[in-house]
Design an enzyme around this catalytic site. Structure first.
Site, PDB file in Angstrom:
ATOM      1  N   GLY A  53       2.038   1.907  10.649  1.00  0.00           N
ATOM      2  CA  GLY A  53       2.925   3.059  10.470  1.00  0.00           C
ATOM      3  C   GLY A  53       3.653   3.481  11.733  1.00  0.00           C
ATOM      4  O   GLY A  53       4.259   4.544  11.788  1.00  0.00           O
TER       5      GLY A  53
ATOM      6  N   LYS B  91      -0.012   4.277   0.018  1.00  0.00           N
ATOM      7  CA  LYS B  91      -0.624   5.433   0.703  1.00  0.00           C
ATOM      8  C   LYS B  91      -0.369   6.691  -0.134  1.00  0.00           C
ATOM      9  O   LYS B  91      -0.535   6.649  -1.349  1.00  0.00           O
ATOM     10  CB  LYS B  91      -0.087   5.571   2.132  1.00  0.00           C
TER      11      LYS B  91
ATOM     12  N   HIS C 247      -9.629   0.666   5.076  1.00  0.00           N
ATOM     13  CA  HIS C 247      -8.304   0.885   5.667  1.00  0.00           C
ATOM     14  C   HIS C 247      -8.432   1.812   6.877  1.00  0.00           C
ATOM     15  O   HIS C 247      -9.215   2.752   6.870  1.00  0.00           O
ATOM     16  CB  HIS C 247      -7.342   1.480   4.634  1.00  0.00           C
TER      17      HIS C 247
ATOM     18  N   SER D 158       3.199  -2.581  10.355  1.00  0.00           N
ATOM     19  CA  SER D 158       4.649  -2.556  10.563  1.00  0.00           C
ATOM     20  C   SER D 158       5.341  -3.883  10.226  1.00  0.00           C
ATOM     21  O   SER D 158       6.300  -4.270  10.904  1.00  0.00           O
ATOM     22  CB  SER D 158       4.989  -2.101  11.980  1.00  0.00           C
TER      23      SER D 158
ATOM     24  N   GLU E 299      -6.697   4.174   8.001  1.00  0.00           N
ATOM     25  CA  GLU E 299      -6.482   5.615   7.789  1.00  0.00           C
ATOM     26  C   GLU E 299      -7.726   6.262   7.202  1.00  0.00           C
ATOM     27  O   GLU E 299      -8.028   7.424   7.476  1.00  0.00           O
ATOM     28  CB  GLU E 299      -5.232   5.835   6.917  1.00  0.00           C
TER      29      GLU E 299
ATOM     30  N   GLU F 162      -5.484  -5.472  10.511  1.00  0.00           N
ATOM     31  CA  GLU F 162      -4.463  -4.452  10.715  1.00  0.00           C
ATOM     32  C   GLU F 162      -4.760  -3.681  11.997  1.00  0.00           C
ATOM     33  O   GLU F 162      -5.555  -2.720  11.985  1.00  0.00           O
ATOM     34  CB  GLU F 162      -4.459  -3.471   9.542  1.00  0.00           C
TER      35      GLU F 162
ATOM     36  N   ASN G  39       0.856  -1.182   0.000  1.00  0.00           N
ATOM     37  CA  ASN G  39       0.000   0.000   0.000  1.00  0.00           C
ATOM     38  C   ASN G  39       0.895   1.235   0.000  1.00  0.00           C
ATOM     39  O   ASN G  39       1.570   1.515   0.984  1.00  0.00           O
ATOM     40  CB  ASN G  39      -0.887  -0.031   1.257  1.00  0.00           C
TER      41      ASN G  39
HETATM   42  C1  PEP Z   1      -0.919  -0.327   5.751  1.00  0.00           C
HETATM   43  O1  PEP Z   1      -0.897   0.779   5.221  1.00  0.00           O
HETATM   44  O2  PEP Z   1      -1.843  -1.092   5.473  1.00  0.00           O
HETATM   45  C2  PEP Z   1       0.152  -0.715   6.675  1.00  0.00           C
HETATM   46  C3  PEP Z   1       0.098  -1.880   7.245  1.00  0.00           C
HETATM   47  O3  PEP Z   1       1.148   0.206   6.900  1.00  0.00           O
HETATM   48  P1  PEP Z   1       2.552  -0.055   7.653  1.00  0.00           P
HETATM   49  O4  PEP Z   1       3.159  -1.290   7.055  1.00  0.00           O
HETATM   50  O5  PEP Z   1       3.347   1.188   7.365  1.00  0.00           O
HETATM   51  O6  PEP Z   1       2.259  -0.228   9.094  1.00  0.00           O
END
Ligand code: PEP
Length: 236
Positions: A166, A9, A91, A196, A93, A160, A7
């Protein structure tokens, strides 16, 4: 066979996305990789790419419309131009930063389901919920399935935890195993872990029972790292 998703972003330009995808596609072809790979660039970088069938380009977001007056959004007209049939929905975010509600998410889900899109549907709890224990965590997660047809054939789930996205903090293997096995008991769909995930822990995480792959943000944005992530999971 692991499912590996990147992703972007709000990262990468049109130009850097094209070179990233070309580099990854060449790597996948030259190494006979059969992982299922998803790449979600920003919408300005969507395009048609020469890629093998196990690499799919998806939209990070789109509105539940073909076209119309929805300033700042894109719909299926813009996705059809590039043959895009994959979308990320729910997601964290979008839920927590952009305040997308469960009912808006469910509406979007139904719209893209009707069109046969592959939907990567994200669920996950914030820190205060995690701190209240597994039962509360699962309760919170199950609420994120409100209005969502979990029997949909082209559904891929991604667990997640919000506190792990992040932040550099990955959930422990036990956290992942507990939540994944509980979700798997209810919903028989591929289930990715995200939060992460890094080059050096992706193999271990994807080897946990009930984990079918990873959705990766930060650690996937450099093509060499993403190729290494694919390499590290190719035999799973
Ligand atoms: C994500 O954007 O779905 C994600 C898991 O981000 P990160 O790996 O940066 O935590």
């Amino acid at each position: 066979m692991a499912i590996i998703a990147s992703n972007f972003k709000t990262n990468h330009t049109r130009k850097s996305t094209a070179s990233f995808i070309n580099e990854v596609a060449t790597f996948v072809e030259e190494n006979n990789i059969d992982n299922e790979i998803f790449i979600f660039p920003p919408s300005t970088a969507l395009d048609s790419f020469e890629i093998s069938s196990n690499i799919k380009i998806g939209a990070q977001n789109a509105y539940a419309t073909q076209k119309g007056s929805f300033t700042g959004e894109i719909g299926t007209s813009q996705l059809d131009e590039f043959g895009i049939k994959t979308i990320l929905i729910g997601h964290s975010e979008r839920r927590h930063v952009l305040n997308e509600s469960q009912s808006e998410i469910a509406k979007k889900y139904s719209f893209y389901k009707e069109l046969g899109y592959t939907i990567v549907y994200c669920i996950g709890e914030p820190l205060e919920v995690k701190q209240s224990g597994l039962e509360k965590t699962l309760e919170y997660i199950y609420e994120q399935f409100e209005g969502i047809d979990t029997n949909y054939e082209n559904l891929i789930l991604a667990y997640e935890p919000v506190w792990a996205i992040g932040t550099g903090v990955t959930a422990t293997n036990d956290d992942i195993k507990n939540v994944h096995s509980a979700i798997k008991e209810k919903i028989d769909k591929p289930l990715l872990y995200g939060g992460s995930v890094k080059v050096n822990n992706v193999n271990e995480i994807c080897s946990i029972e009930g984990v079918d792959g990873a959705l990766i943000g930060t650690a996937s944005w450099i093509a060499d790292d993403f190729k290494q992530i694919i390499e590290n999971t190719k035999d799973l």
